[in-house]
Design a protein around this motif. Structure first.
Motif, PDB file in Angstrom:
ATOM      1  N   MET A  72       6.231   3.814 -17.202  1.00 46.95           N
ATOM      2  CA  MET A  72       5.177   2.856 -17.567  1.00 46.95           C
ATOM      3  C   MET A  72       5.148   1.698 -16.576  1.00 46.95           C
ATOM      4  SD  MET A  72       5.702   2.585 -21.690  1.00 46.95           S
ATOM      5  CE  MET A  72       6.393   3.971 -22.609  1.00 46.95           C
ATOM      6  N   GLY A  73       6.339   1.190 -16.219  1.00 45.44           N
ATOM      7  CA  GLY A  73       6.415   0.079 -15.270  1.00 45.44           C
ATOM      8  C   GLY A  73       5.862   0.451 -13.903  1.00 45.44           C
ATOM      9  N   MET A  74       6.168   1.680 -13.453  1.00 46.13           N
ATOM     10  CA  MET A  74       5.643   2.138 -12.159  1.00 46.13           C
ATOM     11  C   MET A  74       4.117   2.242 -12.200  1.00 46.13           C
ATOM     12  SD  MET A  74       8.360   5.132 -11.166  1.00 46.13           S
ATOM     13  CE  MET A  74      10.131   4.831 -11.236  1.00 46.13           C
ATOM     14  N   ALA A  75       3.581   2.778 -13.298  1.00 48.66           N
ATOM     15  CA  ALA A  75       2.127   2.886 -13.432  1.00 48.66           C
ATOM     16  C   ALA A  75       1.479   1.509 -13.442  1.00 48.66           C
ATOM     17  CB  ALA A  75       1.769   3.653 -14.705  1.00 48.66           C
ATOM     18  N   ALA A  76       2.109   0.559 -14.167  1.00 49.93           N
ATOM     19  CA  ALA A  76       1.577  -0.803 -14.200  1.00 49.93           C
ATOM     20  C   ALA A  76       1.639  -1.449 -12.818  1.00 49.93           C
ATOM     21  CB  ALA A  76       2.358  -1.642 -15.209  1.00 49.93           C
ATOM     22  N   ALA A  77       2.700  -1.149 -12.065  1.00 47.36           N
ATOM     23  CA  ALA A  77       2.876  -1.752 -10.740  1.00 47.36           C
ATOM     24  C   ALA A  77       1.780  -1.312  -9.780  1.00 47.36           C
ATOM     25  CB  ALA A  77       4.256  -1.394 -10.184  1.00 47.36           C
ATOM     26  N   PHE A  78       1.547   0.006  -9.673  1.00 47.14           N
ATOM     27  CA  PHE A  78       0.524   0.433  -8.709  1.00 47.14           C
ATOM     28  C   PHE A  78      -0.886   0.075  -9.196  1.00 47.14           C
ATOM     29  CE2 PHE A  78       0.736   4.760 -10.840  1.00 47.14           C
ATOM     30  CZ  PHE A  78      -0.597   4.904 -11.149  1.00 47.14           C
ATOM     31  N   THR A  79      -1.086  -0.010 -10.506  1.00 49.19           N
ATOM     32  CA  THR A  79      -2.390  -0.446 -11.020  1.00 49.19           C
ATOM     33  C   THR A  79      -2.669  -1.883 -10.610  1.00 49.19           C
ATOM     34  OG1 THR A  79      -2.239   1.056 -12.927  1.00 49.19           O
ATOM     35  CG2 THR A  79      -3.784  -0.787 -13.103  1.00 49.19           C
ATOM     36  N   PHE A  80      -1.659  -2.748 -10.756  1.00 54.05           N
ATOM     37  CA  PHE A  80      -1.830  -4.158 -10.366  1.00 54.05           C
ATOM     38  C   PHE A  80      -2.107  -4.273  -8.872  1.00 54.05           C
ATOM     39  CE2 PHE A  80       0.010  -8.106  -8.709  1.00 54.05           C
ATOM     40  CZ  PHE A  80      -0.753  -9.034  -9.399  1.00 54.05           C
ATOM     41  N   MET A 136      -9.039   8.262  -9.187  1.00 50.49           N
ATOM     42  CA  MET A 136      -9.683   6.963  -9.312  1.00 50.49           C
ATOM     43  C   MET A 136      -8.904   5.888  -8.549  1.00 50.49           C
ATOM     44  SD  MET A 136     -11.228   5.135 -12.742  1.00 50.49           S
ATOM     45  CE  MET A 136     -12.136   6.613 -13.186  1.00 50.49           C
ATOM     46  N   SER A 137      -7.575   6.020  -8.530  1.00 48.46           N
ATOM     47  CA  SER A 137      -6.769   5.076  -7.741  1.00 48.46           C
ATOM     48  C   SER A 137      -7.148   5.142  -6.274  1.00 48.46           C
ATOM     49  CB  SER A 137      -5.275   5.396  -7.904  1.00 48.46           C
ATOM     50  OG  SER A 137      -4.850   5.219  -9.227  1.00 48.46           O
ATOM     51  N   GLU A 138      -7.224   6.361  -5.746  1.00 49.51           N
ATOM     52  CA  GLU A 138      -7.564   6.519  -4.333  1.00 49.51           C
ATOM     53  C   GLU A 138      -9.018   6.140  -4.067  1.00 49.51           C
ATOM     54  OE1 GLU A 138      -5.474   6.898  -2.055  1.00 49.51           O
ATOM     55  OE2 GLU A 138      -3.737   7.435  -3.265  1.00 49.51           O
ATOM     56  N   ALA A 139      -9.895   6.316  -5.057  1.00 49.82           N
ATOM     57  CA  ALA A 139     -11.292   5.901  -4.895  1.00 49.82           C
ATOM     58  C   ALA A 139     -11.391   4.389  -4.719  1.00 49.82           C
ATOM     59  CB  ALA A 139     -12.114   6.352  -6.103  1.00 49.82           C
ATOM     60  N   HIS A 184       2.598  11.149   1.727  1.00 55.44           N
ATOM     61  CA  HIS A 184       3.182  10.085   0.903  1.00 55.44           C
ATOM     62  C   HIS A 184       3.127  10.420  -0.588  1.00 55.44           C
ATOM     63  CE1 HIS A 184       2.579   7.309   4.490  1.00 55.44           C
ATOM     64  NE2 HIS A 184       3.860   7.251   4.214  1.00 55.44           N
ATOM     65  N   ILE A 185       2.021  11.008  -1.021  1.00 56.69           N
ATOM     66  CA  ILE A 185       1.917  11.373  -2.441  1.00 56.69           C
ATOM     67  C   ILE A 185       2.916  12.487  -2.775  1.00 56.69           C
ATOM     68  CG2 ILE A 185       0.408  12.423  -4.169  1.00 56.69           C
ATOM     69  CD1 ILE A 185      -1.899  10.889  -2.966  1.00 56.69           C
ATOM     70  N   LEU A 186       3.049  13.470  -1.883  1.00 56.13           N
ATOM     71  CA  LEU A 186       4.005  14.556  -2.122  1.00 56.13           C
ATOM     72  C   LEU A 186       5.432  14.040  -2.119  1.00 56.13           C
ATOM     73  CD1 LEU A 186       2.498  17.500  -0.022  1.00 56.13           C
ATOM     74  CD2 LEU A 186       2.356  17.116  -2.487  1.00 56.13           C
ATOM     75  N   ILE A 187       5.742  13.079  -1.259  1.00 57.48           N
ATOM     76  CA  ILE A 187       7.077  12.467  -1.267  1.00 57.48           C
ATOM     77  C   ILE A 187       7.345  11.855  -2.640  1.00 57.48           C
ATOM     78  CG2 ILE A 187       8.446  10.533  -0.379  1.00 57.48           C
ATOM     79  CD1 ILE A 187       7.133  11.051   2.361  1.00 57.48           C
ATOM     80  N   GLY A 188       6.367  11.121  -3.160  1.00 57.89           N
ATOM     81  CA  GLY A 188       6.525  10.503  -4.474  1.00 57.89           C
ATOM     82  C   GLY A 188       6.744  11.529  -5.565  1.00 57.89           C
ATOM     83  N   ILE A 189       5.981  12.628  -5.543  1.00 50.06           N
ATOM     84  CA  ILE A 189       6.119  13.660  -6.569  1.00 50.06           C
ATOM     85  C   ILE A 189       7.506  14.289  -6.525  1.00 50.06           C
ATOM     86  CG2 ILE A 189       5.307  15.945  -7.296  1.00 50.06           C
ATOM     87  CD1 ILE A 189       2.507  15.126  -6.373  1.00 50.06           C
ATOM     88  N   ASN A 193       0.828  -1.204   0.000  1.00 52.84           N
ATOM     89  CA  ASN A 193       0.000   0.000   0.000  1.00 52.84           C
ATOM     90  C   ASN A 193       0.865   1.257   0.000  1.00 52.84           C
ATOM     91  OD1 ASN A 193      -1.918   2.070   1.709  1.00 52.84           O
ATOM     92  ND2 ASN A 193      -3.085   0.664   0.427  1.00 52.84           N
ATOM     93  N   LEU A 194       1.913   1.252   0.808  1.00 54.13           N
ATOM     94  CA  LEU A 194       2.850   2.376   0.817  1.00 54.13           C
ATOM     95  C   LEU A 194       3.495   2.550  -0.544  1.00 54.13           C
ATOM     96  CD1 LEU A 194       4.677   4.528   2.169  1.00 54.13           C
ATOM     97  CD2 LEU A 194       6.179   2.641   2.870  1.00 54.13           C
ATOM     98  N   LEU A 195       3.937   1.441  -1.143  1.00 54.70           N
ATOM     99  CA  LEU A 195       4.571   1.484  -2.459  1.00 54.70           C
ATOM    100  C   LEU A 195       3.620   2.062  -3.505  1.00 54.70           C
ATOM    101  CD1 LEU A 195       6.958   0.683  -4.309  1.00 54.70           C
ATOM    102  CD2 LEU A 195       5.900  -1.563  -4.557  1.00 54.70           C
ATOM    103  N   ALA A 196       2.354   1.645  -3.444  1.00 49.46           N
ATOM    104  CA  ALA A 196       1.372   2.143  -4.413  1.00 49.46           C
ATOM    105  C   ALA A 196       1.217   3.654  -4.321  1.00 49.46           C
ATOM    106  CB  ALA A 196       0.022   1.462  -4.192  1.00 49.46           C
ATOM    107  N   HIS A 197       1.116   4.194  -3.111  1.00 43.65           N
ATOM    108  CA  HIS A 197       0.920   5.637  -2.954  1.00 43.65           C
ATOM    109  C   HIS A 197       2.130   6.432  -3.440  1.00 43.65           C
ATOM    110  CE1 HIS A 197      -2.322   4.616   0.113  1.00 43.65           C
ATOM    111  NE2 HIS A 197      -2.913   5.335  -0.803  1.00 43.65           N
ATOM    112  N   ILE A 198       3.332   5.934  -3.160  1.00 41.20           N
ATOM    113  CA  ILE A 198       4.530   6.643  -3.616  1.00 41.20           C
ATOM    114  C   ILE A 198       4.633   6.589  -5.140  1.00 41.20           C
ATOM    115  CG2 ILE A 198       7.056   6.595  -3.603  1.00 41.20           C
ATOM    116  CD1 ILE A 198       6.949   5.824  -0.685  1.00 41.20           C
ATOM    117  N   LEU A 199       4.326   5.433  -5.725  1.00 41.21           N
ATOM    118  CA  LEU A 199       4.375   5.320  -7.191  1.00 41.21           C
ATOM    119  C   LEU A 199       3.323   6.200  -7.851  1.00 41.21           C
ATOM    120  CD1 LEU A 199       4.981   1.476  -7.710  1.00 41.21           C
ATOM    121  CD2 LEU A 199       6.635   3.349  -7.865  1.00 41.21           C
TER     122      LEU A 199
END
Length: 498
Positions: A218-226, A75-78, A289-294, A32-38
């Motif tokens: 692309m890989g990061m987007a695919a990772a958090f989507t999965f 939509m991810s957070e939803a 967490h989202i700001l850290i990722g950005i 979950n942490l990884l998803a938010h950072i990605l």
């Protein structure tokens, strides 16, 4: 004064740990942490790309901003809001989970649909590329899922007229299809030449090459989507299986959840801890967490702008930003009682996680600083360098002092715990805050501001607003993170004087 047993569970009892596999809980929290950072990295880089030419945005860039924020952020957070393992929503009542999901879904879907329509109106020929075709599929299924969501939203109230699964299963399936096709659409967009060339390193003749960073996004987007779609797919499978069991005449006890029930914790817990305050803490934690990722994602992208191998300046950026702004941030948050991913850990595991992340982050930051010092003939002649030196010194002192703080419980009969913990907290906060100041002076340098700036009519960079926005984001999550250790240090100091 009684020091806490490090084997104690912070939020929940040891019996709770027996019911829910503790290792699995840690695994879920990590994902979950990884998803938010990605999410922060991908969204931040895409928005930076859209603003590369400044304001006003043309239709293509407006399309990017609206669709990426709509699909990949909101939509991810939803979807995550309804996940039982999601960090920031796990303590909400079911009715508030549903409300949050609905609000985020409506906002995200609206932005994505508007962004898609604007681009369609801007083009004379539509859907002649795979990017456009998958975008159309995503928009259609998003619209259907949004309409179908109305019956799913009121499934509890309509349970006597419409079986809940008959509305919820299609809603989940339509939503997952929309979300996955939006990922595919995004990947085809990131594969376009103008984005790959923006992220690519120039070769000897000045032509872009090495599009690895675009593929990494692309890989990061695919990772958090999965990571995100796993729970709704399991939910849809279980609901479908129950429907078939009923249709075959098997007795299955089905009780719809009361939307006023608290998902993790009892109603008595809600009386003890102010529920609104819990929501506020969760929101700030998610934002951090989202700001850290950005911030980290954009800084690393900047460091790799000229490809590999990295020169000393870019190596310095990568090591220090990952060390201070990523690992040290998470190390401090690991001990925060309101931190989403670590709130369910035993105290001993919180301390171990904090120690490991702190050692890794400090090591990277110190090595990154030393490498840059060796690369220069004159050091500490700028405010960036001077604050970097202060951050490195206090990081080293905090790291050494952390040994006695780490074993404060074991040494409680010889050294009062507060005598080691208070200095450790203060040294750590000073190191962390001065690293922020150092970062801001680095982001204020011409080569970074010009990289993020829009060119004027003569081709010269102007409008450095995005660089200042990155500084503001870094300052925001730093402030959020240091509040808890400062309160802890104040309370411990007050107890010492008493």
């Amino acid at each position: 004064m009684v020091m806490a047993d490090p084997e104690a569970v912070v939020n929940g009892s040891k019996d709770d740990m027996g019911v829910e596999n503790y290792s699995l809980r840690i695994f879920h929290s990590t994902l979950n942490l990884l998803a938010h950072i990605l999410i922060g990295i991908v969204v931040g880089i895409c928005v930076l790309f859209a603003f590369r030419n400044g304001l006003p945005l043309n239709m293509t860039n407006m399309h990017i901003v609206l669709c990426v924020i709509g699909y990949q952020l909101l939509m991810s957070e939803a979807i995550l809001a309804l996940c039982p393992h999601n960090s920031w929503s796990s303590g909400l009542k079911l009715v508030d989970k549903k409300r949050t999901h609905t609000i985020l879904q409506i906002l995200g879907s609206t932005l994505a649909i508007v962004g898609s329509i604007l681009k369609m109106l801007d083009k004379s020929t539509n859907f002649n590329t795979l990017h456009g075709q998958f975008g159309l599929v995503a928009m259609v299924f998003t619209t259907v899922s949004l309409v179908n969501g109305l019956t799913s939203l009121y499934a509890y109230e309509l349970r006597n007229y419409i079986p809940g699964n008959f509305s919820k299963i299609p809603h989940i399936i339509f939503g997952v299809v929309a979300y996955v096709t939006s990922l595919i659409c995004l990947c085809y967009g990131l594969d376009k030449g103008f984005f790959k060339n923006w992220t690519a390193a120039p070769n000897s003749s000045g032509e872009p090459q090495h599009h690895g960073f675009a593929y990494a996004i692309m890989g990061m987007a695919a990772a958090f989507t999965f990571i995100i779609i796993v729970n709704p797919m399991i939910t849809a499978f279980n609901k479908t299986r129950r429907v078939f069991n009923l249709s075959q005449g098997r007795k299955v006890k089905m009780v719809m959840a009361d939307p006023e029930a608290v998902v993790n914790g009892s109603k008595d817990d809600m009386g003890v801890e102010n529920y609104s305050l819990r929501i506020f803490h969760s929101t700030l934690n998610l934002l951090a967490h989202i700001l850290i990722g950005i911030v980290v994602g954009i800084c690393v992208l900047f460091a790799f702008r000229n490809g590999l191998p990295l020169n000393m300046t870019n190596m310095h950026i990568v090591l220090c930003v990952i060390g201070y702004q990523l690992l040290m941030s998470e190390a401090i948050l690991a001990l925060c009682p309101h931190n989403s991913w670590s709130s369910g850990l035993k105290l001993v595991d919180k301390k171990r996680t904090h120690t490991i992340l702190q050692i890794l982050g400090s090591t990277l930051a110190i090595v990154g600083s030393i490498l840059k010092m060796l690369d220069k003939s004159t050091n500490f002649n700028t405010l960036h360098g001077q604050f970097g030196l202060v951050a490195m010194v206090f990081t080293t002192v905090s790291l050494v002092n952390g040994l006695t703080s780490l074993y404060a419980y074991e040494l409680r009969n010889y050294i009062p715990g507060n005598f080691s913990k208070i200095p450790h907290i203060i040294f750590g906060v000073v190191a962390y805050v001065t690293s922020l100041i150092c970062l801001c002076y680095g982001l204020d340098k011409g080569f970074f501001k010009n990289w993020t700036a829009a060119p004027n009519s003569s081709g010269e960079p102007q409008h450095h607003g995005f660089a200042y926005a990155i500084m503001g984001m870094a300052a925001a999550f730093t402030f959020i993170i240091i509040v808890n250790p400062m309160i802890t240090a104040f309370n411990k100091t007050r107890r010492v004087f008493k």
